[in-house]
Design an enzyme around this catalytic site. Sequence first.
Site, PDB file in Angstrom:
ATOM      1  N   GLU A 296       4.906   0.177 -10.644  1.00  0.00           N
ATOM      2  CA  GLU A 296       5.615   1.273  -9.722  1.00  0.00           C
ATOM      3  C   GLU A 296       6.581   0.836  -9.026  1.00  0.00           C
ATOM      4  O   GLU A 296       7.719   1.701  -8.560  1.00  0.00           O
ATOM      5  CB  GLU A 296       4.661   2.070  -9.146  1.00  0.00           C
ATOM      6  CG  GLU A 296       3.378   2.702  -9.876  1.00  0.00           C
ATOM      7  CD  GLU A 296       2.121   3.262  -9.291  1.00  0.00           C
ATOM      8  OE1 GLU A 296       1.609   4.184  -9.642  1.00  0.00           O
ATOM      9  OE2 GLU A 296       1.578   2.399  -8.400  1.00  0.00           O
TER      10      GLU A 296
ATOM     11  N   GLU B  28      -5.268   1.998 -13.062  1.00  0.00           N
ATOM     12  CA  GLU B  28      -6.199   2.792 -11.956  1.00  0.00           C
ATOM     13  C   GLU B  28      -7.307   3.628 -13.057  1.00  0.00           C
ATOM     14  O   GLU B  28      -8.469   3.906 -12.227  1.00  0.00           O
ATOM     15  CB  GLU B  28      -5.213   3.612 -11.472  1.00  0.00           C
ATOM     16  CG  GLU B  28      -4.305   2.991 -10.418  1.00  0.00           C
ATOM     17  CD  GLU B  28      -3.084   2.583 -11.135  1.00  0.00           C
ATOM     18  OE1 GLU B  28      -2.226   2.340 -10.042  1.00  0.00           O
ATOM     19  OE2 GLU B  28      -2.862   2.288 -12.246  1.00  0.00           O
TER      20      GLU B  28
END
Length: 219
Positions: free
Chosen positions: A125, A145
Site C-alpha cells: 500500500e 489481510e
Amino acid sequence: MQIDIPNPAPEGCISCEVRGHVLLIGINRPAKRNGWTPPMFRQLAEAYTRLDDDPQLRVGLLHAFGDHFTAGLDLPAIAPYMQRGEKAVPYGQVEPHDFGLPGYRRRTKPMVAAVKGICFTVGIELMLGADIVVAADSSRFAQMEVQRCIMPTGGATLRMPERAGVGNAMLHLLTGDEFDSAEALRCNFVQKVVPAGRELDEAWRIAERISLQAPQAVV
C-alpha cells in the site's frame, strides 16, 4: 549506492538523509523485518511533510534497511491504537498513503520507492501510494489481510483495481496468496524490475534524474 544504517530504537524508526535535492527516507527496523509500529508511521508522516515543506527538496526516495522492505504491521503494537480509534499519523501532516483524507495534507512532490525482499500488506500500500516503484526480481508480495479476517486499510482495495483491473485485483485481495515481481509488473503495481541488489541504485537514478528537471514542471 551505499547508505549507512543508523542504529534504530527497538520500536524502529524512519531514517532520513538528504543528497542533493533528494530526501532518502529509510524504513529502519531490520531486526523485525521492518514491521511497522506507531512511532514509525508518525515519523514517516514527518518525513513526507518535510519533503513537501522544504523548498530545497524536490523528490523523495522511500527504501528499506536490511533484507526486506517490510513484513507488514506489527499487530501487537498497532492493535491497541486501532482498538482505541487513535491515529498513528497526526492530523495536519502529509499522510504517506496519499488518500486525501479530511484533516491530512496530500503529498505534492514525487516519490520513488525501492522494494526488495518481503513486501507484504502495508508495504504494497505504501508503494502504491508512491509514484514510481522499482522492485528487486527476488521480491515477494502478498496482500494477506483476508487470511487474518481483517481488511486492507491502506488503499489496496482502491489502488489495486485502478492499476490492474478488477479481476487481477480480486485475485490478490481475495486469496491473499504470495506473488512475485513478474506478477507485480504485469499488474502495474511496480514500474521496473531489476536484479536483486540493484533496486536502490535504479531508484536513485530515477529520483536524481527527476530532481534535475524544472521544479515548477515536476510539482
